[in-house]
Design an enzyme around this catalytic site. Sequence first.
Site, mmCIF file in Angstrom:
data_model
loop_
_atom_site.group_PDB
_atom_site.id
_atom_site.type_symbol
_atom_site.label_atom_id
_atom_site.label_comp_id
_atom_site.label_asym_id
_atom_site.label_seq_id
_atom_site.Cartn_x
_atom_site.Cartn_y
_atom_site.Cartn_z
ATOM 1 N N THR A 285 -0.786 1.360 -7.347
ATOM 2 C CA THR A 285 -0.381 2.721 -6.947
ATOM 3 C C THR A 285 -1.340 3.369 -5.946
ATOM 4 O OG1 THR A 285 -1.588 3.751 -8.780
ATOM 5 C CG2 THR A 285 0.700 3.068 -9.216
ATOM 6 N N TRP A 286 -2.091 2.534 -5.242
ATOM 7 C CA TRP A 286 -2.996 3.101 -4.233
ATOM 8 C C TRP A 286 -2.204 3.926 -3.202
ATOM 9 C CZ3 TRP A 286 -6.335 -0.307 -0.359
ATOM 10 C CH2 TRP A 286 -7.134 0.533 0.418
ATOM 11 N N ASP B 299 -1.637 -0.023 -12.281
ATOM 12 C CA ASP B 299 -3.034 0.070 -11.847
ATOM 13 C C ASP B 299 -3.200 1.278 -10.928
ATOM 14 O OD1 ASP B 299 -5.751 -1.349 -11.558
ATOM 15 O OD2 ASP B 299 -5.169 -0.970 -9.479
ATOM 16 N N TYR C 169 -7.711 7.142 -5.438
ATOM 17 C CA TYR C 169 -6.439 6.993 -4.713
ATOM 18 C C TYR C 169 -5.810 8.373 -4.519
ATOM 19 C CZ TYR C 169 -6.834 1.988 -5.923
ATOM 20 O OH TYR C 169 -7.268 0.692 -6.077
ATOM 21 N N LEU D 266 0.554 -8.522 -1.432
ATOM 22 C CA LEU D 266 1.339 -8.657 -0.195
ATOM 23 C C LEU D 266 0.471 -8.513 1.044
ATOM 24 C CD1 LEU D 266 4.567 -6.677 -1.149
ATOM 25 C CD2 LEU D 266 3.997 -9.071 -1.562
ATOM 26 N N GLN E 127 11.287 -1.142 -2.805
ATOM 27 C CA GLN E 127 10.265 -2.178 -2.562
ATOM 28 C C GLN E 127 10.100 -3.117 -3.757
ATOM 29 O OE1 GLN E 127 7.016 0.449 -1.449
ATOM 30 N NE2 GLN E 127 7.364 0.073 0.728
HETATM 31 N N1 LIG Z 1 -9.934 -2.771 -6.859
HETATM 32 C C1 LIG Z 1 -9.863 -2.580 -5.570
HETATM 33 O O1 LIG Z 1 -10.870 -2.418 -4.884
HETATM 34 C C2 LIG Z 1 -8.498 -2.556 -4.940
HETATM 35 C C3 LIG Z 1 -8.343 -2.631 -3.542
HETATM 36 C C4 LIG Z 1 -7.060 -2.663 -3.017
HETATM 37 C C5 LIG Z 1 -5.966 -2.604 -3.864
HETATM 38 N N2 LIG Z 1 -6.126 -2.503 -5.218
HETATM 39 C C6 LIG Z 1 -4.987 -2.414 -6.162
HETATM 40 O O2 LIG Z 1 -4.038 -3.421 -5.843
HETATM 41 C C7 LIG Z 1 -2.788 -2.816 -5.556
HETATM 42 C C8 LIG Z 1 -2.011 -3.647 -4.558
HETATM 43 O O3 LIG Z 1 -2.680 -3.722 -3.333
HETATM 44 P P1 LIG Z 1 -2.235 -2.898 -2.056
HETATM 45 O O4 LIG Z 1 -1.472 -1.694 -2.528
HETATM 46 O O5 LIG Z 1 -3.425 -2.724 -1.216
HETATM 47 O O6 LIG Z 1 -1.347 -3.814 -1.218
HETATM 48 P P2 LIG Z 1 -0.194 -4.893 -1.279
HETATM 49 O O7 LIG Z 1 0.398 -5.084 -2.611
HETATM 50 O O8 LIG Z 1 -0.762 -6.060 -0.615
HETATM 51 O O9 LIG Z 1 0.838 -4.210 -0.301
HETATM 52 C C9 LIG Z 1 1.430 -2.987 -0.631
HETATM 53 C C10 LIG Z 1 2.236 -2.457 0.539
HETATM 54 O O10 LIG Z 1 3.158 -3.431 0.988
HETATM 55 C C11 LIG Z 1 4.373 -2.829 1.363
HETATM 56 N N3 LIG Z 1 5.450 -3.347 0.513
HETATM 57 C C12 LIG Z 1 5.484 -3.482 -0.833
HETATM 58 N N4 LIG Z 1 6.662 -4.011 -1.239
HETATM 59 C C13 LIG Z 1 7.374 -4.220 -0.126
HETATM 60 C C14 LIG Z 1 8.680 -4.741 0.120
HETATM 61 N N5 LIG Z 1 9.470 -5.151 -0.868
HETATM 62 N N6 LIG Z 1 9.086 -4.829 1.394
HETATM 63 C C15 LIG Z 1 8.300 -4.407 2.422
HETATM 64 N N7 LIG Z 1 7.062 -3.902 2.254
HETATM 65 C C16 LIG Z 1 6.608 -3.815 0.992
HETATM 66 C C17 LIG Z 1 4.203 -1.323 1.133
HETATM 67 O O11 LIG Z 1 3.753 -0.711 2.329
HETATM 68 P P3 LIG Z 1 4.635 0.449 3.028
HETATM 69 O O12 LIG Z 1 5.008 1.393 1.920
HETATM 70 O O13 LIG Z 1 3.757 1.029 4.063
HETATM 71 O O14 LIG Z 1 5.843 -0.240 3.609
HETATM 72 C C18 LIG Z 1 3.099 -1.296 0.104
HETATM 73 O O15 LIG Z 1 2.404 -0.080 0.083
HETATM 74 C C19 LIG Z 1 -3.175 -1.397 -5.090
HETATM 75 O O16 LIG Z 1 -2.083 -0.508 -5.097
HETATM 76 C C20 LIG Z 1 -4.256 -1.078 -6.069
HETATM 77 O O17 LIG Z 1 -3.685 -0.741 -7.320
HETATM 78 C C21 LIG Z 1 -7.384 -2.496 -5.744
#
Ligand SMILES: NC(=O)c1ccc[n+]([C@@H]2O[C@H](COP(=O)([O-])OP(=O)(O)OC[C@H]3O[C@@H](n4cnc5c(N)ncnc54)[C@H](OP(=O)(O)O)[C@@H]3O)[C@@H](O)[C@H]2O)c1
Length: 331
Positions: free
Chosen positions: A20-21, A52, A57, A206, A286
């Site tokens: 949910t970032w 998460d 965030y 992703l 998504q």
């Molecule tokens: N512990 C840490 O330091 C840390 C760091 C990074 C992340 N995290 C955690 O991990 C989670 C996941 O990582 P993340 O949010 O960075 O990125 P991710 O899962 O790699 O990508 C998420 C982004 O991909 C796009 N997306 C998702 N589903 C889609 C679909 N079906 N079709 C097209 N685009 C899609 C959306 O962007 P759009 O909405 O812009 O299209 C979404 O915001 C975070 O939310 C957080 O909870 C933790």
Amino acid sequence: MEFVNISSSDLNSSRIGLGTWAMGGWLWGGSDKNDCIKTIYKAFDKGINLIDTAPVYGFGKSEEIVGEAISQTSLRHELIIATKVGLEWTDDGVYRNSTKERILKEVDDSLKRLKTDYIDLYQVHWPDPLVPLEETAEVMAYLLKDGKVRAIGVSNFTPEQMSLFVTESQLHSNQPPYNLFERGIDEDIIPYCNENNITMLLYGALCRGLLSGKLELNSEFKGDDLRNFDPKFQPDVYDKYLLAVQRLDNYAQEKYNKSVLNLSVRWMLDKCRNDIALWGARRPDQLEEVSEIMGWHIDDESMLEIEDIVNSCIEDPIGPEFMAPGPRPNL
Ligand SMILES: NC(=O)c1ccc[n+]([C@@H]2O[C@H](COP(=O)([O-])OP(=O)(O)OC[C@H]3O[C@@H](n4cnc5c(N)ncnc54)[C@H](OP(=O)(O)O)[C@@H]3O)[C@@H](O)[C@H]2O)c1
């Protein structure tokens, strides 16, 4: 949905967790609260029971949205809320802070925003180089004993840092980055966590949308969206990643009748068989493809072919290090 027990806790988590970032809006060009709440309910409909989040965030916004969504249901006891601790924000930026005082303040702030009286999984967001890890671990152990948290995790910790942490506290999980394009943990963190029964919540499933297969060379990112400065999305590099995505998509279609998104998340689940993939989303559509990840596996031969495709397109892989916050300045 597949489920896994989070190491030696009584938390049984879906193998896909909702990230949910982006719901916080910060570094994602803003977000729409109603869409976010619908996304959380969509995740539940798809069998996801782990969410998460983190205080940083959106500086409280993501936790508030999660709290509001869950408080309007009767599902609290069936869900795993995983939040974090140890980042502070000021007008000058975001810094690591895992002092005892900071943790004891943050836990109560998070409980309030999440509208709950316990956190299922409480994770130290980044190791703080200015505080002995044992001190941080001691406070986390106290919170577990006190019942405010049900399990303890860390995030972005190396094996050495985890080894120090466990001298003072139980450790149920680690949250490192991992996806088809970011494999920096293959040689050290994955074996360490497997050998020490520490469940991994693998973040960035992703690769910030790249592996969704929906991004194009001329895709535009609004406002403060981190993809405007993410090194993978810069000229001369971005086209190589997009080529890899295209080839992976062709491969997934031909071999499995699936999309690159399906292949990428399945790849993580098959590579790390006792762990959880965190999929970030902020709109309900998504999560439509979550069901497509279940009910099949990638065979060993395909695992090698997939790696070959990535390696042939991307000779110099770029990691996610640009996201790391710094230590507190001027101490
Ligand atoms: N512990 C840490 O330091 C840390 C760091 C990074 C992340 N995290 C955690 O991990 C989670 C996941 O990582 P993340 O949010 O960075 O990125 P991710 O899962 O790699 O990508 C998420 C982004 O991909 C796009 N997306 C998702 N589903 C889609 C679909 N079906 N079709 C097209 N685009 C899609 C959306 O962007 P759009 O909405 O812009 O299209 C979404 O915001 C975070 O939310 C957080 O909870 C933790």
